[in-house]
Design a protein around this motif. Structure first.
Motif, PDB file in Angstrom:
ATOM      1  N   ALA A   1      -5.865  -4.777  14.044  1.00 21.02           N
ATOM      2  CA  ALA A   1      -5.017  -4.221  12.979  1.00 21.02           C
ATOM      3  C   ALA A   1      -5.872  -3.827  11.779  1.00 21.02           C
ATOM      4  N   GLN A   2      -6.879  -4.660  11.464  1.00 20.42           N
ATOM      5  CA  GLN A   2      -7.784  -4.316  10.369  1.00 20.42           C
ATOM      6  C   GLN A   2      -8.498  -2.996  10.658  1.00 20.42           C
ATOM      7  N   THR A   3      -8.942  -2.842  11.915  1.00 18.23           N
ATOM      8  CA  THR A   3      -9.672  -1.623  12.285  1.00 18.23           C
ATOM      9  C   THR A   3      -8.788  -0.384  12.164  1.00 18.23           C
ATOM     10  N   LEU A   4      -7.542  -0.509  12.594  1.00 15.54           N
ATOM     11  CA  LEU A   4      -6.622   0.625  12.447  1.00 15.54           C
ATOM     12  C   LEU A   4      -6.485   1.010  10.967  1.00 15.54           C
ATOM     13  N   GLY A   5      -6.368  -0.005  10.131  1.00 17.34           N
ATOM     14  CA  GLY A   5      -6.244   0.267   8.701  1.00 17.34           C
ATOM     15  C   GLY A   5      -7.462   1.000   8.156  1.00 17.34           C
ATOM     16  N   VAL A   6      -8.653   0.602   8.599  1.00 24.19           N
ATOM     17  CA  VAL A   6      -9.883   1.242   8.125  1.00 24.19           C
ATOM     18  C   VAL A   6      -9.942   2.695   8.603  1.00 24.19           C
ATOM     19  N   VAL A   7      -9.699   2.903   9.896  1.00 26.37           N
ATOM     20  CA  VAL A   7      -9.829   4.247  10.480  1.00 26.37           C
ATOM     21  C   VAL A   7      -8.900   5.241   9.782  1.00 26.37           C
ATOM     22  N   PHE A   8      -7.644   4.858   9.625  1.00 26.97           N
ATOM     23  CA  PHE A   8      -6.700   5.801   9.024  1.00 26.97           C
ATOM     24  C   PHE A   8      -6.932   5.952   7.514  1.00 26.97           C
ATOM     25  N   SER A   9      -7.450   4.912   6.885  1.00 26.11           N
ATOM     26  CA  SER A   9      -7.768   5.031   5.456  1.00 26.11           C
ATOM     27  C   SER A   9      -8.864   6.063   5.250  1.00 26.11           C
ATOM     28  N   VAL A  10      -9.892   6.024   6.097  1.00 22.50           N
ATOM     29  CA  VAL A  10     -10.987   6.987   5.960  1.00 22.50           C
ATOM     30  C   VAL A  10     -10.480   8.411   6.223  1.00 22.50           C
TER      31      VAL A  10
ATOM     32  N   TRP B   1      -0.408   4.002   7.936  1.00 26.78           N
ATOM     33  CA  TRP B   1      -1.249   3.124   8.749  1.00 26.78           C
ATOM     34  C   TRP B   1      -2.225   2.299   7.903  1.00 26.78           C
ATOM     35  N   ALA B   2      -2.439   2.677   6.661  1.00 30.26           N
ATOM     36  CA  ALA B   2      -3.601   2.189   5.916  1.00 30.26           C
ATOM     37  C   ALA B   2      -3.425   0.798   5.302  1.00 30.26           C
ATOM     38  N   GLY B   3      -2.209   0.238   5.308  1.00 32.83           N
ATOM     39  CA  GLY B   3      -1.961  -1.037   4.639  1.00 32.83           C
ATOM     40  C   GLY B   3      -2.918  -2.170   5.004  1.00 32.83           C
ATOM     41  N   PRO B   4      -3.292  -2.327   6.287  1.00 36.89           N
ATOM     42  CA  PRO B   4      -4.160  -3.470   6.639  1.00 36.89           C
ATOM     43  C   PRO B   4      -5.523  -3.465   5.957  1.00 36.89           C
ATOM     44  N   HIS B   5      -5.923  -2.358   5.342  1.00 33.74           N
ATOM     45  CA  HIS B   5      -7.240  -2.406   4.677  1.00 33.74           C
ATOM     46  C   HIS B   5      -7.219  -3.334   3.461  1.00 33.74           C
ATOM     47  N   HIS B   6      -6.028  -3.791   3.065  1.00 35.61           N
ATOM     48  CA  HIS B   6      -5.941  -4.798   2.006  1.00 35.61           C
ATOM     49  C   HIS B   6      -6.215  -6.201   2.543  1.00 35.61           C
TER      50      HIS B   6
ATOM     51  N   PHE C   1     -10.471   9.319  -3.145  1.00 34.42           N
ATOM     52  CA  PHE C   1     -11.793   9.213  -2.527  1.00 34.42           C
ATOM     53  C   PHE C   1     -12.243   7.752  -2.520  1.00 34.42           C
ATOM     54  N   GLU C   2     -12.000   7.093  -3.635  1.00 42.68           N
ATOM     55  CA  GLU C   2     -12.443   5.704  -3.766  1.00 42.68           C
ATOM     56  C   GLU C   2     -11.685   4.782  -2.808  1.00 42.68           C
ATOM     57  N   GLY C   3     -10.378   5.051  -2.624  1.00 39.60           N
ATOM     58  CA  GLY C   3      -9.572   4.198  -1.748  1.00 39.60           C
ATOM     59  C   GLY C   3     -10.149   4.101  -0.342  1.00 39.60           C
ATOM     60  N   PRO C   4     -10.396   5.220   0.320  1.00 36.50           N
ATOM     61  CA  PRO C   4     -11.001   5.146   1.655  1.00 36.50           C
ATOM     62  C   PRO C   4     -12.372   4.459   1.650  1.00 36.50           C
ATOM     63  N   MET C   5     -13.164   4.687   0.586  1.00 34.98           N
ATOM     64  CA  MET C   5     -14.465   4.020   0.528  1.00 34.98           C
ATOM     65  C   MET C   5     -14.281   2.496   0.433  1.00 34.98           C
ATOM     66  N   LEU C   6     -13.280   2.077  -0.339  1.00 28.29           N
ATOM     67  CA  LEU C   6     -13.021   0.636  -0.470  1.00 28.29           C
ATOM     68  C   LEU C   6     -12.511   0.030   0.834  1.00 28.29           C
ATOM     69  N   SER C   7     -12.012   0.857   1.719  1.00 29.45           N
ATOM     70  CA  SER C   7     -11.508   0.332   2.985  1.00 29.45           C
ATOM     71  C   SER C   7     -12.627   0.098   3.992  1.00 29.45           C
TER      72      SER C   7
ATOM     73  N   HIS D   1       0.835  -1.196   0.000  1.00 31.49           N
ATOM     74  CA  HIS D   1       0.000   0.000   0.000  1.00 31.49           C
ATOM     75  C   HIS D   1       0.874   1.252   0.000  1.00 31.49           C
ATOM     76  N   ASN D   2       1.943   1.222   0.742  1.00 34.15           N
ATOM     77  CA  ASN D   2       2.778   2.420   0.839  1.00 34.15           C
ATOM     78  C   ASN D   2       3.742   2.577  -0.325  1.00 34.15           C
ATOM     79  N   ALA D   3       3.923   1.499  -1.101  1.00 36.18           N
ATOM     80  CA  ALA D   3       4.613   1.677  -2.376  1.00 36.18           C
ATOM     81  C   ALA D   3       3.758   2.561  -3.271  1.00 36.18           C
ATOM     82  N   VAL D   4       2.439   2.324  -3.227  1.00 33.98           N
ATOM     83  CA  VAL D   4       1.515   3.198  -3.953  1.00 33.98           C
ATOM     84  C   VAL D   4       1.589   4.610  -3.379  1.00 33.98           C
ATOM     85  N   ALA D   5       1.638   4.689  -2.052  1.00 34.71           N
ATOM     86  CA  ALA D   5       1.603   5.999  -1.400  1.00 34.71           C
ATOM     87  C   ALA D   5       2.890   6.785  -1.621  1.00 34.71           C
ATOM     88  N   PHE D   6       4.023   6.125  -1.445  1.00 32.19           N
ATOM     89  CA  PHE D   6       5.281   6.868  -1.415  1.00 32.19           C
ATOM     90  C   PHE D   6       6.137   6.695  -2.668  1.00 32.19           C
ATOM     91  N   PHE D   7       5.684   5.901  -3.629  1.00 36.43           N
ATOM     92  CA  PHE D   7       6.386   5.849  -4.914  1.00 36.43           C
ATOM     93  C   PHE D   7       5.496   6.402  -6.026  1.00 36.43           C
TER      94      PHE D   7
END
Length: 712
Positions: A269-278, A254-259, A323-329, A208-214
């Motif tokens: 861990a899943q919940t943390l991923g959802v919260v920060f993704s939103v 933080w958002a990687g676990p939403h995958h 916008f879609e990414g957080p919704m998908l989480s 997820h963070n390869a997408v974010a930081f690359f």
């Protein structure tokens, strides 16, 4: 200002030009490979050789587009803008050349390994350990050169684009090092240091963070430089830039676990991923608005200037994707979208729209300036824009439709309470029209890129001069900084690049540490299961063939706790079932069915025939044939090393066990050969297909065969 204080220097345009040309060449190659992969899902006959099967070229496509096309695009934009923003030539021309040729060599190494099945299987990090080391070295060279340039700058404050470059450098370095922690077995074979759930968490933290930081933060830096330049307008809001930068790099990590929602990853861990993704919507849209509002009062130019058109669509695509990414989480949405083509559409809106169009706009802006000429054809650039936009629409819309179709068919039950489409292949065959339209979108997009290459080539050919060393002058940086009245509090760190890097590092480490340390250290997060045993040597070899062929690109190994999945596949997957999986093979897409409970579902002869020709067992299947497995001799020369490596990683093979592996393999292989013979299939025990069958028949059986299984 006294002109005597001015210092004369020059900008290095050669390195920028080289990276631009590499961007265009690798872009075409990566997209051609992607088009081939798309067509293979419609015309399986295009899997005409082992090195061109979908499972092998899909990672080649993603690596070529992400690291070759986008990677070279990042370097070209950074090398151009950093020199101007710092009012200094790059720190070292030698380091620049090492960066360029080293990066191209890494890409060539990917081309020379991935089609031959040399892969770690980790998504977006498939390259084997020697190449990982090369990536580390070249990334350090890039950082050395970048910081050397920043430190010798003639501009007091670091512009916002440089914040994003620094954030990108430190975060990509951390991501690459942590995710690449593996134990070499041979020169081109390694096993991940992590296992099962932990490996999945690390891999998607990286992915997820390869997408974010690359794919995101460096491009945001480019946006903050090139959009104001092209529009001849200042950035809309300095304060919004500050919030955008710090909030984005803190939350993204933080958002990687939403995958991994609904998987065996611990719920917390899943919940943390959802919260920060939103929460990510806020800084992401702040950045998007900052980019679009920079164009305020110059919208009339957007109608006529192709560069601005590309930038507007790029920023809009960024806004849509973020916008879609957080919704998908959100779990309710993720339950529908995950494993389907919806995710493919989401990813490509970002890749084709955000990365692609920003890169094209940047190239159209840079080349005429460096060659002191006009673009060969504005009409061709406009054609590129419209055919590219059509390409994105023709790609994304059918994939969204395919995703909804897949999910609806996978989950539908009849009034009698049974699956409406129990045969997975029924859902696959419904998608062929969408896959054809997706390929058509790819043709449109690729056509636009080829037209751009022609346009740029003609522009370069028509130019009479290329300013290799662009002369410039600027006053030296004062030894003492005198603060101005009303300076924003953030100004202090904008003068201190090392401190900015240090604080960026702290900010991005927090999320990863909070999510990983408990997952690794708290035993209750991964309850072990007594009946789960290590793979036999033959199964381990079969697993490596599964990895070599990239089966996890189409098949998941994770049954989620949904009625539609437990009825179709069997008992949902438990964390403790994967404790010996180095690496995990959960997958992220179901072009074919999940395989975690496939063990014992079919006879050995079914698997044999399925690999020989999938249409023999599944008429109209789009899976490529793997007939070569029936002929290839299984290479067991490294089996002992593999067992020893696994023991080092904590798999409980007894000391000295590797001395008996060949005898044990013969016994298990003979049993499979005997069962095949009973179905009139003659094959010798030394063939790869025997190991593959052994592995597939093992999958998911540890808790199926023992009713007394207990979780401790």
């Amino acid at each position: 200002m006294n002109n005597n204080t001015l210092e004369k220097f020059s900008y290095d345009n050669i390195i920028v030009r080289n990276f631009i040309f590499a961007t265009m060449i690798w872009g075409v190659i990566g997209m051609v490979v992607g088009l081939l992969a798309a067509l293979q899902l419609v015309f399986p006959v295009l899997n005409f050789a082992d090195i061109t099967t979908f499972g092998r070229i899909r990672p080649l496509h993603t690596n070529a587009v992400i690291f070759a096309f986008v990677g070279n695009g990042i370097f070209s934009g950074v090398y151009y803008s950093l020199q101007r923003l710092c009012k200094a030539r790059m720190f070292s021309d030698t380091l620049s050349r090492i960066n360029f040729w080293g990066w191209q060599l890494i890409i060539v190494s990917a081309v020379a390994t991935l089609p031959f099945g040399i892969t770690t299987s980790k998504e977006y990090a498939e390259l084997e350990w020697p190449i990982d080391i090369a990536i580390t070295i070249i990334w350090v060279v890039f950082g050395w050169n970048m910081f050397g340039t920043i430190l010798k700058r003639r501009q007091q404050h670091l512009y916002v684009a440089i914040w994003f470059y620094i954030g990108t450098f430190v975060t990509v370095a951390v991501l690459h090092l942590v995710n690449s922690f593996e134990i070499p077995v041979t020169f081109l074979k390694s096993y991940s240091w992590y296992a099962g759930v932990q490996d999945a968490l690390v891999q998607w933290w990286y992915g997820h963070n390869a997408v974010a930081f690359f794919l995101t933060t460096p491009y945001l830096g480019l946006m903050y430089y090139f959009v104001p330049k092209a529009a001849n307008r200042p950035v809309y809001s300095y304060r919004l830039s500050i919030i955008h930068f710090w909030a984005l790099i803190f939350m993204y990590i933080w958002a990687g676990p939403h995958h991994l929602l609904y998987t065996a990853l611990p719920d917390w861990a899943q919940t943390l991923g959802v919260v920060f993704s939103v929460m990510l919507i806020a800084p992401s849209w702040g950045g998007m608005l900052n980019g679009l509002l920079t164009l305020r009062s110059v919208w009339d130019k957007v109608r006529v200037e192709p560069v601005l058109k590309f930038f507007v669509v790029a920023i809009t695509a960024y806004g849509m994707a973020t916008f879609e990414g957080p919704m998908l989480s959100l779990k309710s949405v993720n339950a529908i979208a995950h494993y389907t083509d919806w995710i493919v559409a989401h990813v490509h809106v970002g890749a084709l729209g955000w990365n692609g169009f920003l890169t094209f706009g940047m190239i159209y802006w840079l080349i005429p300036r460096m060659y002191k000429t006009e673009l060969f054809s504005t009409r061709l650039a406009n054609f590129h824009f419209w055919i590219g936009t059509l390409g994105i629409l023709f790609y994304a819309l059918p994939m969204y439709w395919a995703g909804f179709t897949q999910s609806a068919m996978w989950k539908e039950f009849t009034q009698d309470g049974v699956l409406a489409y129990p045969n997975f292949l029924e859902t696959v065959l419904q998608l062929r029209t969408m896959y054809m339209l997706r390929a058509l979108g790819g043709v449109f997009y690729l056509t636009g890129v080829i037209v751009m290459c022609y346009n740029i080539a003609k522009t370069v050919a028509a130019a009479t001069v290329f300013e290799k060393n662009e002369e410039a002058e600027a006053p030296a940086l004062p030894a003492v900084y005198h603060a101005h009245k009303g300076d924003h509090w953030h100004r202090w760190i904008e003068r201190k690049p090392i401190q900015l890097m240090f604080f960026s590092l702290i900010v991005i480490l927090i999320g990863g540490m909070v999510e990983m340390i408990p997952t690794f250290l708290v035993k209750s997060n991964i309850p072990t299961i007594r009946s789960v045993k290590p793979y036999t040597p033959l199964e381990l070899e079969g697993r490596d063939i599964y990895i070599r062929e990239g089966c996890n690109n189409c098949h998941s190994q994770m049954v989620r706790p949904f009625r539609s999945e437990t009825v179709r596949y069997g008992e949902y997957s438990k964390a403790g079932e994967f404790v010996y999986d180095h690496p995990h093979l959960w997958g992220s897409k179901r072009t074919g069915p999940d395989l975690h409970r496939v063990g014992g579902k079919y006879p050995n002869s079914w698997h044999y025939n399925h690999m020989l020709d999938p249409t023999l067992t599944s008429p109209n299947s789009i899976m490529p044939a793997y007939a070569s497995m029936l002929e290839n001799i299984l290479d067991i020369s490294d089996t002992e090393k593999k067992i020893a490596a696994m023991r080092t990683l904590g798999v409980p093979y007894a000391e000295g066990y590797e001395k008996n592996v060949h005898a044990e393999m013969r016994i298990q292989a003979d049993a499979i050969v005997k069962s095949l013979a009973a179905d009139n299939i003659k094959v010798t025990r030394d063939k790869e297909i025997i190991a593959m069958i052994a592995y597939l028949q093992r999958l998911g059986t540890d808790i199926k065969v023992n009713d007394s299984t207990s979780i401790k």
